[in-house]
Design an enzyme around this catalytic site. Structure first.
Site, PDB file in Angstrom:
ATOM      1  N   THR B  23       0.781  -1.102   0.197  1.00  0.00           N
ATOM      2  CA  THR B  23       0.154  -0.002   0.026  1.00  0.00           C
ATOM      3  C   THR B  23       0.669   1.288  -0.056  1.00  0.00           C
ATOM      4  OG1 THR B  23      -2.191   0.990   0.584  1.00  0.00           O
ATOM      5  CG2 THR B  23      -0.522   0.156   2.456  1.00  0.00           C
ATOM      6  N   CYS B  29      -3.338   7.264   7.889  1.00  0.00           N
ATOM      7  CA  CYS B  29      -3.920   5.990   7.942  1.00  0.00           C
ATOM      8  C   CYS B  29      -3.115   4.769   8.292  1.00  0.00           C
ATOM      9  CB  CYS B  29      -4.266   5.424   6.449  1.00  0.00           C
ATOM     10  SG  CYS B  29      -5.513   6.505   5.740  1.00  0.00           S
ATOM     11  N   HIS B  46      -5.570  -1.161   4.699  1.00  0.00           N
ATOM     12  CA  HIS B  46      -5.363   0.262   4.917  1.00  0.00           C
ATOM     13  C   HIS B  46      -6.475   0.951   5.503  1.00  0.00           C
ATOM     14  CE1 HIS B  46      -3.663   3.600   2.309  1.00  0.00           C
ATOM     15  NE2 HIS B  46      -4.122   4.275   3.505  1.00  0.00           N
TER      16      HIS B  46
END
Lengths: 211, 161
Positions: B23, B29, B46
């Site tokens: 990711t 996040c 995520h």
């Protein structure tokens, strides 16, 4: 607040683009005066993207950018971001301060402060134009700066949206100076209620309004 | 041929050996990574927000720490992993803009980290490695081969946890 952007039709999007045009136009005039150079502005975009793809709005999510963010409050709530590519930010600072700094160097404290101030001035002129046009009270916060991956910078305002829905509506205006040497972006990201209000003030109704 | 599977924002995915999961540009996040030490299955989420309950819309469960972690865990079990073999590694939860520091509620990164840790604790999945907080973005790659989590940053180096 179970709302989404599906209710917006192409006319709504055109009006939002025009808002971007007026706001960024004012800001770019300010930048042009500051630098005493000609700056070209592209046709603004108003786009709805899924949260999943938000970190790709500005292209490669890992690209290093300088982001200056102001929060809007008053009648309109949301975020407004001024984004410069890393090298562009250096070029801009060199032009402003008469430096000839290497484009890969890290920014000094003074340069960071100058960037923040440029962002502040430009965003404020953007918001002033919007405020005049709509007669709405828009209060900008103090500016804050982040120099990092584009995807992470853009995710900050997106998270505020994530609380409400699975998509983000933003108005983007790109500009460039000279032979595309300084490239930057304005991203206006109001919350959904503010979109309704913006459109309403300009005499356009949005369907499915709850208020 | 091994593949690198991309996990978007507020998204999750699983993979089997020899594939990798990645990711890009985690800001506030948090990336939750599961690794099955025996079967070499991997999973990545995520996560954008701490809990689902504070919101009205529950369409995307991969967005919230509480719902995403359970979903990811169940997907691993469906792949044939045993709970006792699953370990977790977490990364992200940075604070990209400093002005959120004045207000605890605004510091989403910190709240995400707390929520992720709580949910993993409830599931009794051990966190074997942790690279969270700070004020910089991270790109992560999870290797199914050995469970390594590679963390790439701008200006803070590359490391493996």
């Amino acid at each position: 607040m179970n709302k989404d952007f599906n209710k917006f039709n192409s006319m709504h999007m055109d009006i939002l683009k025009e808002l971007g045009n007026i706001g960024a136009g004012n800001a770019i005039t300010a930048l042009s005066k500051m630098l005493n150079r000609k700056i070209d502005m592209k046709v603004p975009k108003a786009k709805i993207v899924e949260i999943k793809e938000v970190n790709e709005i500005l292209g490669d999510p890992e690209k290093q950018v300088v982001g200056i963010l102001l929060k809007m409050s008053g009648d309109i709530n949301g975020d407004i971001l001024f984004i410069l590519e890393y090298k562009s930010a250096h070029l801009l600072i060199n032009m402003l301060m008469g430096n000839s700094c290497e484009l890969e160097n890290e920014f000094t404290d003074i340069e960071m402060s100058a960037l923040k101030e440029v962002g502040n001035i430009l965003i404020s002129s953007y918001l002033t134009a919007l405020s005049k046009l709509t007669n709405l009270n828009i209060l900008p916060s103090i500016p804050d700066i982040a120099i990092d991956m584009a995807g992470a910078v853009i995710s900050y305002p997106a998270i505020q949206f994530g609380k409400m829905g699975d998509s983000v509506l933003y108005i983007e205006t790109e500009f460039s100076e000279g032979a595309e040497k300084v490239i930057g972006d304005f991203l206006l990201i109001p919350d959904i209620k503010s979109f309704d209000l913006l459109l309403k003030t300009l005499g356009v109704q949005t369907y499915g309004e709850n208020n | 041929m091994e593949k690198i599977i991309k996990v978007g924002m507020a998204d999750l995915n699983i993979a089997a050996y020899p594939d990798k999961l990645t990711t890009l540009a985690l800001g506030s996040c948090v990336g939750v990574n599961f690794y099955d030490r025996v079967k070499k299955n991997i999973g990545m989420a995520h996560i954008m927000l701490p809990t689902c309950s504070s919101t009205m819309k529950k369409t995307n469960i991969a967005k919230y720490a509480d719902t995403a972690i359970i979903k990811l865990f169940n997907s691993m079990i469906e792949m044939g992993s045993l709970k006792r073999n699953i370990v977790a590694k977490i990364a992200g939860g940075a604070q990209m803009f400093a002005f959120s520091s004045n207000n605890e509620l605004m510091n989403i990164g910190k709240r995400n980290i707390i929520a992720v840790k709580q949910n993993l604790k409830q599931l009794k999945i051990p966190i074997v490695a942790d690279d969270t907080g700070g004020n910089y973005a991270r790109t992560i790659v999870l290797f199914s081969e050995n469970g390594d989590l590679q963390i790439k940053t701008i200006g803070h180096g590359i490391k493996i946890i």
